[in-house]
Structure formats: C-alpha cells, structure tokens
Design a protein around this motif. Structure first.
Motif, PDB file in Angstrom:
ATOM      1  N   ILE A 253      86.018  41.291  20.327  1.00  0.00           N
ATOM      2  CA  ILE A 253      86.220  42.709  20.064  1.00  0.00           C
ATOM      3  C   ILE A 253      85.490  43.089  18.782  1.00  0.00           C
ATOM      4  O   ILE A 253      85.751  42.552  17.719  1.00  0.00           O
ATOM      5  CB  ILE A 253      87.716  43.034  19.907  1.00  0.00           C
ATOM      6  N   ALA A 254      84.583  44.055  18.888  1.00  0.00           N
ATOM      7  CA  ALA A 254      83.850  44.536  17.717  1.00  0.00           C
ATOM      8  C   ALA A 254      84.534  45.791  17.226  1.00  0.00           C
ATOM      9  O   ALA A 254      84.531  46.812  17.882  1.00  0.00           O
ATOM     10  CB  ALA A 254      82.401  44.840  18.081  1.00  0.00           C
TER      11      ALA A 254
ATOM     12  N   ASP B  55      82.362  42.850   8.147  1.00  0.00           N
ATOM     13  CA  ASP B  55      83.216  42.998   9.331  1.00  0.00           C
ATOM     14  C   ASP B  55      82.581  42.419  10.590  1.00  0.00           C
ATOM     15  O   ASP B  55      82.713  42.974  11.682  1.00  0.00           O
ATOM     16  CB  ASP B  55      83.584  44.468   9.552  1.00  0.00           C
ATOM     17  N   SER B  56      81.901  41.295  10.454  1.00  0.00           N
ATOM     18  CA  SER B  56      81.330  40.635  11.630  1.00  0.00           C
ATOM     19  C   SER B  56      82.443  39.973  12.427  1.00  0.00           C
ATOM     20  O   SER B  56      83.587  39.848  11.979  1.00  0.00           O
ATOM     21  CB  SER B  56      80.307  39.579  11.205  1.00  0.00           C
ATOM     22  N   ARG B  57      82.113  39.515  13.626  1.00  0.00           N
ATOM     23  CA  ARG B  57      83.111  38.877  14.473  1.00  0.00           C
ATOM     24  C   ARG B  57      83.665  37.603  13.846  1.00  0.00           C
ATOM     25  O   ARG B  57      84.849  37.293  13.983  1.00  0.00           O
ATOM     26  CB  ARG B  57      82.502  38.574  15.849  1.00  0.00           C
TER      27      ARG B  57
ATOM     28  N   LEU C   7      86.193  38.581  11.127  1.00  0.00           N
ATOM     29  CA  LEU C   7      87.437  39.150  11.643  1.00  0.00           C
ATOM     30  C   LEU C   7      88.455  38.080  12.019  1.00  0.00           C
ATOM     31  O   LEU C   7      89.619  38.382  12.270  1.00  0.00           O
ATOM     32  CB  LEU C   7      87.138  40.036  12.855  1.00  0.00           C
ATOM     33  N   LEU C   8      88.021  36.829  12.042  1.00  0.00           N
ATOM     34  CA  LEU C   8      88.950  35.730  12.284  1.00  0.00           C
ATOM     35  C   LEU C   8      89.634  35.280  10.999  1.00  0.00           C
ATOM     36  O   LEU C   8      90.549  34.456  11.038  1.00  0.00           O
ATOM     37  CB  LEU C   8      88.211  34.536  12.910  1.00  0.00           C
TER      38      LEU C   8
ATOM     39  N   GLY D 256      89.435  47.122   9.219  1.00  0.00           N
ATOM     40  CA  GLY D 256      89.935  46.803  10.554  1.00  0.00           C
ATOM     41  C   GLY D 256      90.330  45.343  10.663  1.00  0.00           C
ATOM     42  O   GLY D 256      89.887  44.498   9.889  1.00  0.00           O
ATOM     43  N   ALA D 257      91.170  45.043  11.648  1.00  0.00           N
ATOM     44  CA  ALA D 257      91.579  43.658  11.907  1.00  0.00           C
ATOM     45  C   ALA D 257      91.995  43.535  13.366  1.00  0.00           C
ATOM     46  O   ALA D 257      92.316  44.527  14.028  1.00  0.00           O
ATOM     47  CB  ALA D 257      92.721  43.239  10.986  1.00  0.00           C
TER      48      ALA D 257
END
Length: 219
Positions: free
Chosen positions: A35-36, A99-101, A104-105, A126-127
């Motif tokens: 999810i981007a 905020d790369s994939r 986000l982990l 975002g998260a």
C-alpha cells in the motif's frame, strides 16, 4: 529428445497450476505491504539500511524560537520523533523521515513534500492500518495529538476527520499545502473494514497546531 521436453512441459504446467490456484490467496497478503500512502519522492536506493535515531527523548521545549542553524535536518530513514494520540491508544510511535514502502514498515512516516513541525505550513504523516495506525479511524474532533521531535514538543488538536479517495488529491491538498492561520497536521491510513485487501480510500484526521516552538529558517 523426448526425455528432455516432457519433463519441461510437466514443470511449466505445474508452475502455472500453482500460480493460478494460490495467487488469489497470496495477493491480499502482499497488498498489506504494497500500500502506497503517498508518492515517495525519495530514491529508495539512497536510503540508509538503518537510519539514524535523532530522537533521544523529550527535551521540555514547548514554545519559543529555535534557530534553524542549530537543527540537524534529518535524512531519509532517520527517526526524528514520536507521536502519541492517547485517546485511541497510540503511544510513542516512531516517526520516520521519508515515506517509501520500506520505511512504512518501521513506523509512521512523513512525506518529504510536507514540512516538519515548527517550520510553518502543513505536515503529512501516514502509517499502515494493519500495524501502527490501526486505531487512527477512531479519533474524534478535539482529540489531542502530541508530536515529540528531537528539537521540541508540538501539540495539535483534531478539527476534522474525513474518508477520502486517494486518487482525488484535491480533497486533502488544501488542508496540507494551502494557506492557514496556524500550522496543520494531516494523519492518514487505509480505510477498510478489517479485511485483508487493498483499498483506494484513506482515513484522514486533520489537526491544527496548539503549541510548539517555531523554527527561524533565516538564522
């Protein structure tokens, strides 16, 4: 020759059968990590494998002015603070720059296209719903959001929540990048009813700054 071709045919047939049978099962799981939340402007190959931890705890700086020259600006992958929303049980969640994939982990991520707290303008964070921001959609207007950075503490109040189609950027663009009397903060995550599938909708909580030190970018 037939001894070589026949095993190859069976191998290809078996692979295709495996793919078409299991693909519908595996794809939803993969989508959680694919999810981007926003278009990353960072080159993922330039990210540090670990990133630096710039945040060493609360500084007790709640107001005043900070010289920009005294702040070490974060690089992609650096942890630059923590976010707490006590009303929904989010506490001391790491804030990562970029905020790369991959990032986000690691925690809640700030878009590089937005501004850090105290620098004026809007901050976009975002998260993933299925990990860090699972409870975000339960925030209410007037709830308090606290962002602890490596240079000061920023307190925000939620003034609006909204479910937005991610393809329609105009629905949130002005809230983040438009002209406002105070600094703004937009928090977002996927919006879907607790099922493991991809979604085109995001839950947004829009906040306004209540207190926090301001950064003088010209000193």
């Amino acid at each position: 020759m037939g001894f070589l071709i026949l095993p190859l045919v069976f191998f290809i047939a078996g692979y295709l059968t495996f793919y078409f049978v299991l693909s519908p099962v595996l794809e939803p799981v993969k989508s959680i990590y694919a999810i981007a939340f926003s278009e990353s402007s960072a080159d993922e190959s330039a990210e540090s494998s670990q990133g630096k931890d710039l945040f060493s705890g609360k500084l007790g700086v709640y107001d005043g002015t900070i010289k920009a020259s005294e702040i070490h600006f974060p690089y992609v992958g650096d942890k630059w603070g923590e976010i707490t929303i006590e009303s929904v049980g989010i506490k001391d969640l790491p804030l990562i720059y970029g905020d790369s994939r991959k990032l986000l982990l690691k925690g809640a991520c700030i878009s590089e296209r937005s501004r850090l707290p105290g620098f004026g303008g809007g901050t976009l964070i975002g998260a993933h719903k299925y990990s860090f921001f699972h409870e975000l959609e339960y925030v209410n207007v007037d709830d308090e959001v606290v962002i602890e950075t490596y240079y000061g503490t920023y307190i925000y109040k939620v003034y609006k929540t909204e479910i937005i189609d991610v393809d329609n950027t105009t629905d949130y663009w002005d809230e983040v990048y438009g002209e406002h009397e105070t600094e703004t903060l937009a928090l977002y995550s996927c919006y879907v009813s607790d099922t493991i599938r991809t979604t085109n909708y995001r839950f947004f909580a829009f906040c306004e700054l209540i207190s926090g030190p301001q950064v003088d970018e010209y000193s």
